[in-house]
Design an enzyme around this catalytic site. Structure first.
Site, mmCIF file in Angstrom:
data_model
loop_
_atom_site.group_PDB
_atom_site.id
_atom_site.type_symbol
_atom_site.label_atom_id
_atom_site.label_comp_id
_atom_site.label_asym_id
_atom_site.label_seq_id
_atom_site.Cartn_x
_atom_site.Cartn_y
_atom_site.Cartn_z
ATOM 1 N N LYS A 1 0.832 -1.218 0.000
ATOM 2 C CA LYS A 1 0.000 0.000 0.000
ATOM 3 C C LYS A 1 0.860 1.259 0.000
ATOM 4 O O LYS A 1 0.636 2.174 -0.773
ATOM 5 C CB LYS A 1 -0.927 0.031 1.236
ATOM 6 C CG LYS A 1 -1.919 -1.087 1.322
ATOM 7 C CD LYS A 1 -2.912 -0.862 2.470
ATOM 8 C CE LYS A 1 -2.285 -0.904 3.855
ATOM 9 N NZ LYS A 1 -1.762 -2.226 4.244
ATOM 10 N N ARG B 1 -9.770 0.985 8.699
ATOM 11 C CA ARG B 1 -9.310 -0.372 8.998
ATOM 12 C C ARG B 1 -10.343 -1.153 9.795
ATOM 13 O O ARG B 1 -10.100 -2.314 10.120
ATOM 14 C CB ARG B 1 -8.039 -0.272 9.828
ATOM 15 C CG ARG B 1 -6.779 -0.818 9.161
ATOM 16 C CD ARG B 1 -5.656 -0.560 10.131
ATOM 17 N NE ARG B 1 -4.425 -1.199 9.888
ATOM 18 C CZ ARG B 1 -3.342 -0.611 9.384
ATOM 19 N NH1 ARG B 1 -3.412 0.625 8.942
ATOM 20 N NH2 ARG B 1 -2.216 -1.268 9.313
ATOM 21 N N ARG C 1 11.309 -6.908 5.754
ATOM 22 C CA ARG C 1 11.228 -5.449 5.736
ATOM 23 C C ARG C 1 11.995 -4.800 6.885
ATOM 24 O O ARG C 1 12.524 -3.698 6.748
ATOM 25 C CB ARG C 1 9.747 -5.060 5.794
ATOM 26 C CG ARG C 1 9.460 -3.628 5.500
ATOM 27 C CD ARG C 1 8.006 -3.451 5.137
ATOM 28 N NE ARG C 1 7.139 -3.518 6.299
ATOM 29 C CZ ARG C 1 5.836 -3.213 6.259
ATOM 30 N NH1 ARG C 1 5.277 -2.861 5.120
ATOM 31 N NH2 ARG C 1 5.098 -3.272 7.330
ATOM 32 N N ARG D 1 11.039 -3.447 9.822
ATOM 33 C CA ARG D 1 10.532 -2.297 10.581
ATOM 34 C C ARG D 1 10.430 -2.691 12.054
ATOM 35 O O ARG D 1 10.395 -3.864 12.378
ATOM 36 C CB ARG D 1 9.149 -1.933 10.018
ATOM 37 C CG ARG D 1 8.814 -0.484 10.121
ATOM 38 C CD ARG D 1 7.593 -0.182 9.284
ATOM 39 N NE ARG D 1 6.364 -0.663 9.897
ATOM 40 C CZ ARG D 1 5.163 -0.580 9.328
ATOM 41 N NH1 ARG D 1 5.058 -0.043 8.134
ATOM 42 N NH2 ARG D 1 4.095 -1.020 9.940
ATOM 43 N N ARG E 1 -0.512 -8.925 13.388
ATOM 44 C CA ARG E 1 -1.044 -7.902 12.467
ATOM 45 C C ARG E 1 -1.851 -8.561 11.342
ATOM 46 O O ARG E 1 -2.881 -8.037 10.923
ATOM 47 C CB ARG E 1 0.082 -7.037 11.917
ATOM 48 C CG ARG E 1 0.711 -6.164 13.005
ATOM 49 C CD ARG E 1 1.930 -5.420 12.500
ATOM 50 N NE ARG E 1 1.567 -4.397 11.568
ATOM 51 C CZ ARG E 1 2.272 -4.060 10.502
ATOM 52 N NH1 ARG E 1 3.389 -4.690 10.230
ATOM 53 N NH2 ARG E 1 1.857 -3.107 9.716
#
Ligand code: AMP
Length: 188
Positions: free
Chosen positions: A14, A89, A128, A130, A141
């Site tokens: 996204k 969300r 990733r 993060r 998540r």
């Protein structure tokens, strides 16, 4: 003019797509995740409230998110439109967005749903690095996405506002697919 939502699970791309699309359509990229991360880094009152949720991979409570987006969508730079990334969300957030848009006499052109299989999401998120991307938090998540966010596919689908895009393709191919799909829906 474009008022868009880029929707999809964590790791669907996204943010990456939103950066490119906001340049193409000359509208601000509004990422609630980025707004929260900045608030946490600066330890603002909002950041202090949100930090624990982000660290655990849980959703920040709706009222905090809705207040944040309400403030952001009345900023003057949203006049030509906006690209929402990571909001709404939950179903209550989507209802709140409807009310907010009605109150400021604005519409929603399209919701782009990036579709990516869970195995690929896991792989991408693990790569990733993060701060909220540890394996346990990533799994949480994804679960939160399926439980609380995926119902919005039906919400916007029933209203014929949703376009599915294969988000597993190469970044540039996904961008072109989104652009081609939007050409049918954007005014002008
Ligand atoms: P993101 O960068 O969009 O993956 O968001 C990172 C984190 O910020 C999420 O895991 C949530 O804790 C929080 N967050 C971002 N957007 C929302 C939202 N619309 N509702 C609730 N929490 C959110």
């Amino acid at each position: 003019m474009a008022s868009l939502i880029i929707f999809g699970p964590p790791g669907a791309g996204k943010g990456t797509q939103a950066v490119e699309l906001s340049t193409r359509f000359a509208v601000p990229h509004i990422s609630t995740g980025d707004l929260f991360r900045t608030a946490v880094a600066e330890q603002t009152a909002l950041g202090v409230k949100a930090q624990d949720y982000l660290d655990r991979g849980e959703l920040v409570p709706d009222d905090l998110v809705i207040d944040l987006i309400r403030e952001r969508l009345v900023q003057p730079d949203t006049q030509p439109g906006w690209l929402l990334d990571g909001f709404p969300r939950t179903v209550p957030q989507a209802h709140a967005l409807d009310e907010l848009l009605t109150s400021i006499d604005r519409g929603l052109d399209r919701v782009i749903n990036l579709v990516v299989p869970d195995e690929m999401l896991l792989e991408r998120l693990l790569g990733r690095g993060r701060k909220d991307d540890s394996e346990a938090v990533i799994c949480r998540r994804l679960q939160v996405y399926h439980d609380q966010t995926a119902p919005l596919i039906r919400f916007y689908g029933d209203r014929h506002q949703l376009t599915d895009i294969d988000g597993s393709a190469a970044v540039e191919d996904v961008t072109e697919a989104i652009q081609a799909a939007l050409d049918n829906f954007l005014p002008g």
